[in-house]
Design a protein around this motif. Structure first.
Motif, mmCIF file in Angstrom:
data_model
loop_
_atom_site.group_PDB
_atom_site.id
_atom_site.type_symbol
_atom_site.label_atom_id
_atom_site.label_comp_id
_atom_site.label_asym_id
_atom_site.label_seq_id
_atom_site.Cartn_x
_atom_site.Cartn_y
_atom_site.Cartn_z
ATOM 1 N N ASN A 55 0.842 -1.192 0.000
ATOM 2 C CA ASN A 55 0.000 0.000 0.000
ATOM 3 C C ASN A 55 0.879 1.246 0.000
ATOM 4 O O ASN A 55 1.877 1.305 0.714
ATOM 5 C CB ASN A 55 -0.911 -0.007 1.230
ATOM 6 N N VAL A 56 0.507 2.212 -0.794
ATOM 7 C CA VAL A 56 1.246 3.463 -0.879
ATOM 8 C C VAL A 56 0.430 4.591 -0.246
ATOM 9 O O VAL A 56 -0.772 4.468 -0.042
ATOM 10 C CB VAL A 56 1.622 3.807 -2.350
ATOM 11 N N THR A 57 1.112 5.675 0.068
ATOM 12 C CA THR A 57 0.481 6.816 0.707
ATOM 13 C C THR A 57 -0.667 7.331 -0.144
ATOM 14 O O THR A 57 -0.539 7.489 -1.361
ATOM 15 C CB THR A 57 1.519 7.933 0.935
ATOM 16 N N GLY A 58 -1.782 7.576 0.503
ATOM 17 C CA GLY A 58 -2.956 8.103 -0.171
ATOM 18 C C GLY A 58 -3.724 9.027 0.747
ATOM 19 O O GLY A 58 -3.297 9.318 1.868
ATOM 20 N N SER A 59 -4.865 9.469 0.273
ATOM 21 C CA SER A 59 -5.646 10.462 0.997
ATOM 22 C C SER A 59 -6.168 9.953 2.332
ATOM 23 O O SER A 59 -6.398 10.726 3.247
ATOM 24 C CB SER A 59 -6.810 10.949 0.131
ATOM 25 N N GLY A 60 -6.367 8.662 2.458
ATOM 26 C CA GLY A 60 -6.822 8.090 3.719
ATOM 27 C C GLY A 60 -6.031 6.842 4.032
ATOM 28 O O GLY A 60 -5.191 6.399 3.256
ATOM 29 N N ASN A 61 -6.325 6.277 5.200
ATOM 30 C CA ASN A 61 -5.643 5.061 5.630
ATOM 31 C C ASN A 61 -6.685 4.139 6.266
ATOM 32 O O ASN A 61 -6.495 3.590 7.343
ATOM 33 C CB ASN A 61 -4.522 5.420 6.611
ATOM 34 N N GLU A 62 -7.813 4.017 5.570
ATOM 35 C CA GLU A 62 -8.967 3.277 6.090
ATOM 36 C C GLU A 62 -8.658 1.812 6.363
ATOM 37 O O GLU A 62 -9.069 1.255 7.381
ATOM 38 C CB GLU A 62 -10.139 3.356 5.107
ATOM 39 N N THR A 63 -7.945 1.166 5.443
ATOM 40 C CA THR A 63 -7.674 -0.260 5.596
ATOM 41 C C THR A 63 -6.956 -0.536 6.904
ATOM 42 O O THR A 63 -7.319 -1.467 7.633
ATOM 43 C CB THR A 63 -6.852 -0.782 4.397
ATOM 44 N N ALA A 64 -5.947 0.256 7.233
ATOM 45 C CA ALA A 64 -5.206 0.047 8.477
ATOM 46 C C ALA A 64 -6.128 0.159 9.686
ATOM 47 O O ALA A 64 -6.094 -0.687 10.582
ATOM 48 C CB ALA A 64 -4.047 1.047 8.585
#
Length: 180
Positions: A55-64
């Motif tokens: 996973n790469v940096t994105g607008s959110g981190n919902e999965t984590a």
């Protein structure tokens, strides 16, 4: 008709390797379901019941945030070319971050990617195929480099600042522990 599997067969593995896009779905115990398209060279089948997703940096981190709460995850692949097919992988996932014991071994399975945030290590409980005959044809023209270009401009310190500002909690306010 749909068909269920208890493992990723060689035929399913071959199908996964041929896809250019996949979708990740997770949900908290209460709150919004997250469904995100993913691409790049970021998915690996390690065995019949284990996969990795870089996973790469994105607008959110919902999965984590969601996996910290309940571990449930679904990955979906669709064939947009040739033979119609939809494949869903159902499982439980955990986050691996830089500095974790297995990080060096697992990150070596992927190309160096700017903005890398974490790897999700997923144990597959079951897989399901369905026909996909209503899915339209699309032609793959190439990968987008926009996110990689953005991450390169940020540099490592800029990425960590972005995580501080934008990735520490889900849209429903759940913690992601990205900086721990």
């Amino acid at each position: 008709m749909s068909k269920f599997y208890t493992k990723i067969t060689s035929k399913l593995h071959k199908f996964i390797d041929a896809q250019k896009i996949f979708f990740v779905a997770t949900a908290p115990n209460s709150g919004r379901i997250n469904l995100s398209p993913k691409g790049m060279d970021s998915f690996r089948v390690l065995s019949e019941n284990r996969v990795l997703w870089l996973n790469v940096t994105g607008s959110g981190n919902e999965t984590a945030a969601h996996l910290l709460e309940n571990e449930r995850i679904t990955i979906m692949f669709c064939s947009f070319e040739k033979v119609p097919n939809i494949l869903r992988l159902y499982g439980k996932g955990k986050e691996i971050k830089e500095g974790d014991e297995s990080w060096n071994e697992l990150i070596s399975l992927f190309p160096a990617t700017p903005g890398t945030r974490q790897i999700f290590d997923i144990t597959i409980d079951s897989a399901q195929t369905s026909c996909g005959m209503s899915i339209p044809y699309f032609e793959f023209k190439g990968e987008r480099n926009d996110l990689n270009n953005w991450a390169e401009k940020q540099g490592k310190e800029g990425i960590k600042k972005y995580w501080t500002d934008k990735n520490q909690q889900s849209i429903d306010g759940l913690p992601t522990h990205i900086l721990e």
